[in-house]
Design an enzyme around this catalytic site. Structure first.
Site, mmCIF file in Angstrom:
data_model
loop_
_atom_site.group_PDB
_atom_site.id
_atom_site.type_symbol
_atom_site.label_atom_id
_atom_site.label_comp_id
_atom_site.label_asym_id
_atom_site.label_seq_id
_atom_site.Cartn_x
_atom_site.Cartn_y
_atom_site.Cartn_z
ATOM 1 C CD1 TRP A 104 -2.201 -2.244 1.606
ATOM 2 C CD2 TRP A 104 -3.029 -1.099 -0.132
ATOM 3 N NE1 TRP A 104 -3.235 -2.975 1.068
ATOM 4 C CE2 TRP A 104 -3.764 -2.294 0.001
ATOM 5 C CE3 TRP A 104 -3.365 -0.223 -1.160
ATOM 6 C CZ2 TRP A 104 -4.808 -2.637 -0.860
ATOM 7 C CZ3 TRP A 104 -4.404 -0.558 -2.021
ATOM 8 C CH2 TRP A 104 -5.108 -1.749 -1.871
ATOM 9 C CG ASP A 174 -2.963 3.760 4.535
ATOM 10 O OD1 ASP A 174 -4.002 3.567 5.209
ATOM 11 O OD2 ASP A 174 -2.763 3.249 3.416
ATOM 12 C CE LYS A 198 -8.490 -2.120 4.422
ATOM 13 N NZ LYS A 198 -8.498 -3.385 3.688
HETATM 14 C C1 LIG Z 1 -3.367 -0.086 4.217
HETATM 15 C C2 LIG Z 1 -4.322 0.152 3.091
HETATM 16 N N1 LIG Z 1 -4.270 1.312 2.422
HETATM 17 C C3 LIG Z 1 -5.105 1.573 1.408
HETATM 18 C C4 LIG Z 1 -6.072 0.675 0.995
HETATM 19 C C5 LIG Z 1 -6.987 1.002 -0.139
HETATM 20 O O1 LIG Z 1 -8.249 1.319 0.329
HETATM 21 P P1 LIG Z 1 -9.485 1.565 -0.643
HETATM 22 O O2 LIG Z 1 -9.749 0.293 -1.357
HETATM 23 O O3 LIG Z 1 -10.579 1.980 0.295
HETATM 24 O O4 LIG Z 1 -9.108 2.673 -1.561
HETATM 25 C C6 LIG Z 1 -6.174 -0.532 1.667
HETATM 26 C C7 LIG Z 1 -7.195 -1.499 1.233
HETATM 27 O O5 LIG Z 1 -7.181 -2.667 1.423
HETATM 28 C C8 LIG Z 1 -5.275 -0.801 2.731
HETATM 29 O O6 LIG Z 1 -5.333 -1.975 3.383
#
Ligand SMILES: Cc1ncc(COP(=O)(O)O)c(C=O)c1O
Length: 361
Positions: A104, A174, A198
Protein backbone atom coordinates in the site's frame (compact mmCIF):
# COMPACT_ATOMS: atom_id res chain seq x y z
CA UNK A 1 -31.21 -15.80 10.29
CA UNK A 2 -28.60 -17.96 8.47
CA UNK A 3 -25.69 -18.98 10.69
CA UNK A 4 -22.75 -16.57 10.62
CA UNK A 5 -19.31 -17.94 9.81
CA UNK A 6 -16.04 -16.61 11.21
CA UNK A 7 -15.02 -14.28 8.41
CA UNK A 8 -11.30 -13.45 8.22
CA UNK A 9 -11.58 -11.12 5.22
CA UNK A 10 -9.05 -8.28 5.03
CA UNK A 11 -11.81 -5.87 4.00
CA UNK A 12 -14.62 -5.29 3.62
CA UNK A 13 -14.43 -7.23 6.84
CA UNK A 14 -16.42 -8.59 9.74
CA UNK A 15 -18.59 -6.02 11.54
CA UNK A 16 -19.60 -6.18 15.22
CA UNK A 17 -22.80 -8.23 15.46
CA UNK A 18 -24.55 -5.75 17.81
CA UNK A 19 -23.95 -3.04 15.19
CA UNK A 20 -25.51 -5.13 12.41
CA UNK A 21 -28.42 -5.99 14.66
CA UNK A 22 -29.10 -2.39 15.63
CA UNK A 23 -28.87 -1.30 11.99
CA UNK A 24 -31.25 -4.13 11.04
CA UNK A 25 -33.77 -3.14 13.72
CA UNK A 26 -33.75 0.47 12.56
CA UNK A 27 -33.26 -0.07 8.84
CA UNK A 28 -36.81 0.61 7.75
CA UNK A 29 -37.66 3.34 10.25
CA UNK A 30 -35.40 5.04 12.77
CA UNK A 31 -37.19 5.36 16.11
CA UNK A 32 -38.71 8.80 16.45
CA UNK A 33 -38.02 9.62 12.81
CA UNK A 34 -40.06 7.10 10.83
CA UNK A 35 -37.70 6.90 7.84
CA UNK A 36 -34.62 4.85 7.10
CA UNK A 37 -31.29 6.66 7.58
CA UNK A 38 -30.83 6.16 3.85
CA UNK A 39 -33.94 8.23 3.18
CA UNK A 40 -32.98 11.27 5.24
CA UNK A 41 -31.77 14.55 3.80
CA UNK A 42 -28.24 15.20 4.97
CA UNK A 43 -29.34 18.77 5.75
CA UNK A 44 -32.20 17.71 8.01
CA UNK A 45 -32.03 17.60 11.80
CA UNK A 46 -32.23 13.80 12.24
CA UNK A 47 -29.29 13.07 9.95
CA UNK A 48 -27.29 16.06 11.24
CA UNK A 49 -27.61 14.58 14.74
CA UNK A 50 -26.30 11.19 13.52
CA UNK A 51 -23.40 12.91 11.73
CA UNK A 52 -22.49 14.98 14.80
CA UNK A 53 -22.76 11.94 17.05
CA UNK A 54 -20.41 9.84 14.88
CA UNK A 55 -17.88 12.65 14.83
CA UNK A 56 -18.13 13.31 18.57
CA UNK A 57 -17.62 9.62 19.31
CA UNK A 58 -14.51 9.53 17.10
CA UNK A 59 -13.14 12.65 18.81
CA UNK A 60 -13.73 11.08 22.20
CA UNK A 61 -12.39 7.59 21.37
CA UNK A 62 -9.22 8.89 19.74
CA UNK A 63 -8.85 11.92 21.99
CA UNK A 64 -8.56 14.16 18.93
CA UNK A 65 -7.21 17.60 19.89
CA UNK A 66 -8.73 20.91 18.70
CA UNK A 67 -5.77 21.41 16.41
CA UNK A 68 -7.19 18.73 14.08
CA UNK A 69 -10.36 18.40 12.00
CA UNK A 70 -12.23 15.16 11.33
CA UNK A 71 -13.48 14.67 7.77
CA UNK A 72 -15.77 11.99 6.34
CA UNK A 73 -14.85 11.51 2.69
CA UNK A 74 -15.45 9.09 -0.18
CA UNK A 75 -13.10 7.55 -2.71
CA UNK A 76 -11.46 5.16 -0.26
CA UNK A 77 -7.89 5.34 0.91
CA UNK A 78 -6.73 5.31 -2.67
CA UNK A 79 -8.19 8.77 -3.25
CA UNK A 80 -6.17 9.85 -0.21
CA UNK A 81 -3.03 8.60 -1.98
CA UNK A 82 -3.71 11.50 -4.40
CA UNK A 83 -5.41 14.07 -2.15
CA UNK A 84 -2.49 14.11 0.29
CA UNK A 85 0.15 15.17 -2.26
CA UNK A 86 -2.35 17.41 -4.07
CA UNK A 87 -3.01 19.35 -0.86
CA UNK A 88 0.38 19.16 0.83
CA UNK A 89 2.96 18.92 -1.95
CA UNK A 90 1.67 20.18 -5.29
CA UNK A 91 2.85 23.69 -6.13
CA UNK A 92 5.62 23.69 -3.50
CA UNK A 93 9.34 23.28 -4.03
CA UNK A 94 9.41 20.70 -1.26
CA UNK A 95 9.91 16.93 -1.32
CA UNK A 96 7.60 14.34 0.21
CA UNK A 97 9.29 11.39 1.92
CA UNK A 98 7.77 7.91 1.64
CA UNK A 99 8.61 4.97 3.90
CA UNK A 100 7.78 1.83 1.93
CA UNK A 101 6.93 -1.11 4.15
CA UNK A 102 4.61 -2.96 1.78
CA UNK A 103 2.21 -2.87 -1.15
CA UNK A 104 0.00 0.00 0.00
CA UNK A 105 2.86 2.38 0.70
CA UNK A 106 4.17 1.70 -2.81
CA UNK A 107 0.78 2.48 -4.31
CA UNK A 108 0.61 5.71 -2.29
CA UNK A 109 3.99 6.72 -3.70
CA UNK A 110 2.88 5.95 -7.28
CA UNK A 111 0.21 8.64 -6.93
CA UNK A 112 2.44 11.15 -5.16
CA UNK A 113 5.08 11.19 -7.93
CA UNK A 114 2.40 12.64 -10.22
CA UNK A 115 2.05 15.69 -7.99
CA UNK A 116 5.57 16.73 -6.99
CA UNK A 117 9.04 15.74 -5.81
CA UNK A 118 9.27 12.56 -3.75
CA UNK A 119 11.99 10.65 -1.96
CA UNK A 120 11.97 7.03 -0.86
CA UNK A 121 13.15 7.30 2.74
CA UNK A 122 13.29 3.52 3.14
CA UNK A 123 12.19 0.53 1.06
CA UNK A 124 11.63 -2.95 2.50
CA UNK A 125 11.86 -4.62 -0.92
CA UNK A 126 15.22 -6.39 -0.37
CA UNK A 127 13.63 -8.56 2.33
CA UNK A 128 10.25 -8.82 0.60
CA UNK A 129 8.61 -6.37 3.04
CA UNK A 130 8.87 -8.60 6.08
CA UNK A 131 10.17 -5.93 8.47
CA UNK A 132 10.16 -2.26 9.38
CA UNK A 133 13.01 0.27 9.34
CA UNK A 134 14.99 1.30 12.37
CA UNK A 135 15.15 5.05 12.93
CA UNK A 136 18.80 5.19 11.76
CA UNK A 137 17.86 3.52 8.43
CA UNK A 138 15.52 6.34 7.38
CA UNK A 139 16.88 8.72 4.75
CA UNK A 140 14.68 11.69 5.54
CA UNK A 141 14.74 14.98 3.64
CA UNK A 142 15.28 18.03 5.87
CA UNK A 143 12.22 20.31 5.67
CA UNK A 144 10.17 17.79 3.67
CA UNK A 145 6.53 18.58 2.84
CA UNK A 146 5.60 15.51 4.87
CA UNK A 147 6.69 11.96 5.67
CA UNK A 148 4.24 9.24 4.62
CA UNK A 149 4.08 5.86 6.38
CA UNK A 150 1.66 2.95 6.43
CA UNK A 151 0.83 2.13 10.02
CA UNK A 152 -0.20 -1.42 9.15
CA UNK A 153 0.54 -3.06 5.82
CA UNK A 154 -2.55 -5.19 5.28
CA UNK A 155 -1.03 -7.47 2.63
CA UNK A 156 2.35 -8.23 4.22
CA UNK A 157 1.19 -8.06 7.85
CA UNK A 158 3.78 -5.66 9.28
CA UNK A 159 2.75 -2.96 11.74
CA UNK A 160 4.60 -0.03 13.30
CA UNK A 161 4.72 -0.16 17.09
CA UNK A 162 5.86 3.46 17.40
CA UNK A 163 5.99 6.49 15.16
CA UNK A 164 9.30 7.30 13.44
CA UNK A 165 10.95 10.52 14.58
CA UNK A 166 10.42 13.17 11.89
CA UNK A 167 11.14 16.41 13.77
CA UNK A 168 8.92 19.29 12.68
CA UNK A 169 7.92 17.68 9.39
CA UNK A 170 4.24 16.64 9.29
CA UNK A 171 3.84 12.89 9.69
CA UNK A 172 1.14 11.37 7.46
CA UNK A 173 -0.03 7.85 8.15
CA UNK A 174 -2.30 5.35 6.40
CA UNK A 175 -4.19 3.67 9.25
CA UNK A 176 -6.67 1.93 6.97
CA UNK A 177 -6.20 -1.46 8.54
CA UNK A 178 -5.46 -0.62 12.16
CA UNK A 179 -7.69 2.39 12.75
CA UNK A 180 -9.22 2.29 16.24
CA UNK A 181 -7.46 -0.98 17.05
CA UNK A 182 -5.35 0.84 19.66
CA UNK A 183 -4.94 4.39 20.98
CA UNK A 184 -2.99 6.83 18.78
CA UNK A 185 -1.41 10.11 19.82
CA UNK A 186 -3.02 12.29 17.16
CA UNK A 187 -0.88 15.29 18.14
CA UNK A 188 2.13 13.52 16.60
CA UNK A 189 0.50 13.50 13.17
CA UNK A 190 -0.17 16.06 10.49
CA UNK A 191 -2.73 13.75 8.92
CA UNK A 192 -4.05 10.24 9.37
CA UNK A 193 -6.53 8.49 7.13
CA UNK A 194 -8.45 5.23 7.09
CA UNK A 195 -11.04 3.70 4.82
CA UNK A 196 -13.77 2.33 7.07
CA UNK A 197 -14.24 -1.15 5.65
CA UNK A 198 -11.78 -2.93 7.94
CA UNK A 199 -12.15 -1.68 11.47
CA UNK A 200 -14.64 1.15 11.38
CA UNK A 201 -17.68 0.32 9.26
CA UNK A 202 -18.67 -0.48 5.69
CA UNK A 203 -16.89 0.49 2.47
CA UNK A 204 -17.82 3.95 1.21
CA UNK A 205 -16.63 6.25 3.97
CA UNK A 206 -13.05 7.27 4.64
CA UNK A 207 -11.98 9.14 7.75
CA UNK A 208 -9.32 11.84 7.48
CA UNK A 209 -7.97 13.54 10.60
CA UNK A 210 -5.94 16.54 9.57
CA UNK A 211 -4.08 19.32 11.36
CA UNK A 212 -5.94 22.51 10.53
CA UNK A 213 -2.94 24.54 9.34
CA UNK A 214 -2.12 21.93 6.68
CA UNK A 215 -5.30 22.76 4.81
CA UNK A 216 -4.32 26.34 4.06
CA UNK A 217 -1.88 25.73 1.22
CA UNK A 218 -4.00 23.97 -1.45
CA UNK A 219 -4.93 26.06 -4.49
CA UNK A 220 -8.61 26.92 -4.96
CA UNK A 221 -8.18 26.13 -8.68
CA UNK A 222 -8.16 22.42 -7.92
CA UNK A 223 -11.30 20.35 -8.43
CA UNK A 224 -13.39 21.24 -5.38
CA UNK A 225 -13.77 17.72 -4.02
CA UNK A 226 -10.00 17.32 -3.81
CA UNK A 227 -9.47 20.29 -1.48
CA UNK A 228 -9.59 19.30 2.22
CA UNK A 229 -10.50 22.88 3.15
CA UNK A 230 -13.85 22.61 1.37
CA UNK A 231 -14.81 19.56 3.40
CA UNK A 232 -13.61 21.05 6.68
CA UNK A 233 -15.44 24.35 6.13
CA UNK A 234 -18.65 22.46 5.40
CA UNK A 235 -18.47 19.83 8.16
CA UNK A 236 -18.00 17.08 5.52
CA UNK A 237 -21.16 18.20 3.72
CA UNK A 238 -19.57 20.02 0.79
CA UNK A 239 -21.40 17.40 -1.20
CA UNK A 240 -23.78 14.67 -0.02
CA UNK A 241 -21.80 12.55 2.45
CA UNK A 242 -22.08 8.74 2.53
CA UNK A 243 -24.81 8.97 5.14
CA UNK A 244 -25.48 5.28 5.74
CA UNK A 245 -21.77 4.52 6.11
CA UNK A 246 -21.33 7.38 8.58
CA UNK A 247 -24.32 6.10 10.56
CA UNK A 248 -22.73 2.63 10.78
CA UNK A 249 -19.36 4.12 11.67
CA UNK A 250 -21.09 5.92 14.53
CA UNK A 251 -22.59 2.62 15.70
CA UNK A 252 -19.15 0.96 15.56
CA UNK A 253 -17.74 3.77 17.71
CA UNK A 254 -20.62 3.36 20.17
CA UNK A 255 -19.89 -0.39 20.33
CA UNK A 256 -16.22 0.34 21.01
CA UNK A 257 -17.10 2.79 23.78
CA UNK A 258 -19.99 1.04 25.47
CA UNK A 259 -19.47 -2.68 24.85
CA UNK A 260 -15.71 -2.97 24.47
CA UNK A 261 -14.61 -0.32 26.98
CA UNK A 262 -12.51 1.90 24.69
CA UNK A 263 -9.30 1.61 22.73
CA UNK A 264 -6.93 0.54 25.52
CA UNK A 265 -9.16 -2.43 26.22
CA UNK A 266 -9.61 -3.39 22.58
CA UNK A 267 -5.83 -3.17 22.11
CA UNK A 268 -5.32 -5.71 24.89
CA UNK A 269 -7.85 -8.01 23.29
CA UNK A 270 -6.26 -7.56 19.86
CA UNK A 271 -2.81 -8.39 21.26
CA UNK A 272 -4.16 -11.50 22.94
CA UNK A 273 -5.93 -12.64 19.75
CA UNK A 274 -2.81 -12.15 17.63
CA UNK A 275 -0.65 -14.03 20.17
CA UNK A 276 -2.92 -17.07 19.90
CA UNK A 277 -2.17 -17.40 16.18
CA UNK A 278 1.50 -16.39 16.26
CA UNK A 279 2.10 -18.97 19.00
CA UNK A 280 0.72 -21.69 16.72
CA UNK A 281 3.02 -20.51 13.92
CA UNK A 282 6.08 -20.31 16.19
CA UNK A 283 5.46 -23.71 17.74
CA UNK A 284 4.77 -25.49 14.45
CA UNK A 285 8.42 -26.40 13.69
CA UNK A 286 8.24 -24.66 10.34
CA UNK A 287 4.95 -26.20 9.23
CA UNK A 288 3.46 -22.71 9.24
CA UNK A 289 5.92 -20.06 8.05
CA UNK A 290 5.15 -16.53 9.25
CA UNK A 291 5.92 -13.75 6.78
CA UNK A 292 6.76 -10.84 9.12
CA UNK A 293 9.70 -10.81 11.51
CA UNK A 294 8.38 -11.35 15.05
CA UNK A 295 9.15 -7.82 16.28
CA UNK A 296 7.26 -6.20 13.37
CA UNK A 297 4.23 -8.47 13.24
CA UNK A 298 0.78 -7.05 12.74
CA UNK A 299 -1.92 -7.45 15.35
CA UNK A 300 -4.50 -7.19 12.58
CA UNK A 301 -3.34 -9.30 9.64
CA UNK A 302 -1.56 -12.55 10.45
CA UNK A 303 0.20 -13.66 7.26
CA UNK A 304 1.82 -17.04 6.77
CA UNK A 305 2.55 -19.76 4.27
CA UNK A 306 2.59 -23.54 4.29
CA UNK A 307 5.38 -25.53 2.66
CA UNK A 308 3.73 -25.76 -0.76
CA UNK A 309 0.78 -24.37 -2.68
CA UNK A 310 -1.10 -27.67 -2.68
CA UNK A 311 -1.16 -27.75 1.13
CA UNK A 312 -2.29 -24.12 1.19
CA UNK A 313 -5.18 -24.89 -1.14
CA UNK A 314 -6.22 -27.79 1.06
CA UNK A 315 -5.86 -25.67 4.19
CA UNK A 316 -8.12 -22.95 2.77
CA UNK A 317 -10.72 -25.39 1.44
CA UNK A 318 -10.94 -27.38 4.69
CA UNK A 319 -11.05 -24.19 6.79
CA UNK A 320 -13.89 -22.94 4.64
CA UNK A 321 -15.80 -26.16 5.21
CA UNK A 322 -15.76 -25.62 8.98
CA UNK A 323 -16.90 -22.01 8.76
CA UNK A 324 -13.51 -20.25 8.80
CA UNK A 325 -13.77 -18.17 5.64
CA UNK A 326 -11.85 -15.69 3.45
CA UNK A 327 -8.45 -16.80 4.74
CA UNK A 328 -6.66 -16.61 1.39
CA UNK A 329 -3.67 -14.24 1.20
CA UNK A 330 -3.92 -11.20 -1.09
CA UNK A 331 -3.84 -12.22 -4.75
CA UNK A 332 -0.43 -10.55 -5.17
CA UNK A 333 1.34 -12.66 -2.52
CA UNK A 334 -0.72 -15.82 -1.95
CA UNK A 335 -0.44 -17.86 1.21
CA UNK A 336 -2.81 -17.47 4.13
CA UNK A 337 -3.93 -14.26 5.82
CA UNK A 338 -6.08 -14.17 8.91
CA UNK A 339 -7.43 -10.67 9.38
CA UNK A 340 -8.48 -10.39 13.00
CA UNK A 341 -9.86 -6.88 13.29
CA UNK A 342 -11.68 -5.54 16.36
CA UNK A 343 -14.94 -7.25 15.44
CA UNK A 344 -13.45 -10.76 15.12
CA UNK A 345 -14.46 -12.47 18.35
CA UNK A 346 -11.88 -14.33 20.43
CA UNK A 347 -13.87 -17.54 19.77
CA UNK A 348 -13.22 -17.13 16.03
CA UNK A 349 -9.48 -16.93 16.63
CA UNK A 350 -9.58 -19.92 18.99
CA UNK A 351 -11.48 -21.92 16.41
CA UNK A 352 -8.86 -21.05 13.81
CA UNK A 353 -6.08 -22.04 16.27
CA UNK A 354 -7.74 -25.42 16.84
CA UNK A 355 -8.14 -25.91 13.11
CA UNK A 356 -4.47 -25.05 12.46
CA UNK A 357 -3.32 -27.53 15.11
CA UNK A 358 -5.58 -30.26 13.73
CA UNK A 359 -4.58 -29.58 10.13
CA UNK A 360 -0.91 -29.85 11.04
CA UNK A 361 -1.49 -33.22 12.70
C1 LIG B 1 -3.37 -0.09 4.22
C2 LIG B 1 -4.32 0.15 3.09
N1 LIG B 1 -4.27 1.31 2.42
C3 LIG B 1 -5.10 1.57 1.41
C4 LIG B 1 -6.07 0.68 1.00
C5 LIG B 1 -6.99 1.00 -0.14
O1 LIG B 1 -8.25 1.32 0.33
P1 LIG B 1 -9.48 1.57 -0.64
O2 LIG B 1 -9.75 0.29 -1.36
O3 LIG B 1 -10.58 1.98 0.29
O4 LIG B 1 -9.11 2.67 -1.56
C6 LIG B 1 -6.17 -0.53 1.67
C7 LIG B 1 -7.19 -1.50 1.23
O5 LIG B 1 -7.18 -2.67 1.42
C8 LIG B 1 -5.28 -0.80 2.73
O6 LIG B 1 -5.33 -1.97 3.38
Amino acid sequence: MPERVFNFSAGPAVMPLPVLEEAQRNLVALPGVGSSVMELSHRGKPYMAIHADAKARLVSLLNIPDTHDVLFLQGGSRLQFSMIPINLLKGTEKTADYILTGSWGKKALEEAVKEGKTNVAWDGKPTNYNCLPKQADLKLTPDAAYVHMTSNETIQGVQFQAEPEVGNVPLVSDLSSDFMSRPVDISKYGLIYACAQKNAGPAGVTVVIIRKDLMEHASSDLPGYLVYRNHAENDSMWNTPPTFGIYLLGLVCKWLQEDMGGLEKIQKQNEAKAKILYDVIDESNGFYIGHALPEDRSMMNVTFKLGDEESEKRFLAEANEVGLTQLGGHRSVGGVRASIYNAMPVEGVEKLRDFMLKFKK
